[in-house]
Design an enzyme around this catalytic site. Structure first.
Site, short mmCIF file in Angstrom:
data_model
loop_
_atom_site.label_atom_id
_atom_site.label_comp_id
_atom_site.label_asym_id
_atom_site.label_seq_id
_atom_site.Cartn_x
_atom_site.Cartn_y
_atom_site.Cartn_z
N TYR A 165 0.93 -1.34 0.14
CA TYR A 165 -0.03 -0.03 -0.10
C TYR A 165 0.89 1.14 0.04
CZ TYR A 165 -3.88 3.02 1.68
OH TYR A 165 -4.91 4.08 1.88
N LYS A 169 1.04 4.25 -2.90
CA LYS A 169 0.62 5.58 -2.42
C LYS A 169 1.52 6.59 -2.74
CE LYS A 169 -3.70 4.82 -1.56
NZ LYS A 169 -4.68 5.22 -2.22
#
Length: 298
Positions: A165, A169
């Site tokens: 993640y 991001k």
């Protein structure tokens, strides 16, 4: 002055619930025609259903707004391109894209499969690339566009168990920075929001008393400003629970040495000087940073 979106057309991905739903409802309330895009899958990305997106559309139309539901996966370029074509056929333009769709597959890196890593990258990073690519030429041609990426504190600062993640991001921040430069002369502005909110994605990551203060509505003001007509560009705005801050990728003044001092020992001996944040700056481009390195920053 009230910020409005009359005669603007917005696509919001992952808009069947949580942040995306809140964005879609407020955009519509302020005059935008809204495409509510949502695959309708579970938090890890499995399954699909148009029900959630249609419920949001029903809310918007019941309040007198205009909206359509779309169930395309952001990872499916053909489906996204079809969605964009249908929107242009119906409303003639696309002014706003909010890349909000996402999934979680949290595990420590040692336990994380490559498939779990790749799938999260595909949805967050490549999904945003695919959707942005699909609207980019339209926005350039009409000399107007507002694109919002969604980063995270995990991407900016790290969080345990979220290597996939976090990588996705922070990648979106790099995407924003280059697209900001490429879109500037066409009045296409790209920004990034870093939400902290109580949604399906975070419901088991924080205690209830914290989540109660962090509804999606606490992020909406930042997101809507960043896709407004008078939006800035190249901004990373952290938002949630009433707090709004900007994050920057900064550069210290560092040191500049001659060829005889370019050794690991010099770096070790002068590490504190290199790390000193006094007078740090934010270069406008990667090329600007390179030029500073060549000439020294003093």
């Amino acid at each position: 002055m009230t910020i409005r979106y009359d005669n603007r057309v917005a696509i919001v991905t992952g808009a069947g619930g949580g942040l995306g739903r809140a964005y879609a409802l407020e955009l519509a309330k302020r005059g935008a025609k809204v495409v509510v895009n949502d695959l309708g899958g579970t938090r890890d990305g499995s399954g699909s259903s148009l029900d959630a997106a249609q419920q949001v559309v029903d809310e918007i139309t019941a309040a007198g707004g205009e909206a359509i539901a779309n169930g395309a996966s952001v990872t499916d370029a053909a489906a996204v391109e079809k969605m964009v074509a249908l929107v242009k056929e119906r409303w003639g333009r696309i002014d706003i894209l909010i890349n909000n769709a996402g999934i979680l597959r949290d595990r420590t890196f040692v336990k994380m499969s490559l498939d779990d890593f790749r799938t999260v990258i595909d949805v967050h990073l490549m999904g945003s690339v695919i959707c942005t690519k699909a609207v980019w030429e339209t926005m350039r041609e009409q000399a107007y566009g507002r694109v919002l990426m969604t980063t995270s504190s995990t991407g900016l600062y790290g969080n345990f168990g979220q290597a996939n993640y976090g990588a996705a991001k922070l990648g979106l921040v790099g995407l924003m920075k280059t697209l900001t430069l490429e879109g500037a002369k066409y009045n296409v502005k790209v920004n990034t929001v870093a939400p902290v909110a109580a949604t399906r994605m975070t419901e088991d990551l924080m205690p209830p008393e914290m989540l109660a203060k962090m509804g999606p509505e606490t992020v909406v003001p930042a997101a809507l400003y960043l896709v407004s007509e008078d939006a800035p560009a190249n901004a990373i705005v952290n938002a949630g629970a009433g707090g709004f801050e900007r994050s920057y990728v900064t550069l210290t003044r560092g040191i500049h040495v001659g060829a005889d001092e370019m050794t690991p020992e010099t770096i070790a001996a002068r590490w504190d000087e290199i790390s000193d944040r006094t007078g740090e700056i934010v270069p406008d481009t990667g090329a600007a940073q390179g030029a500073m390195a060549l000439g020294g920053m003093r």
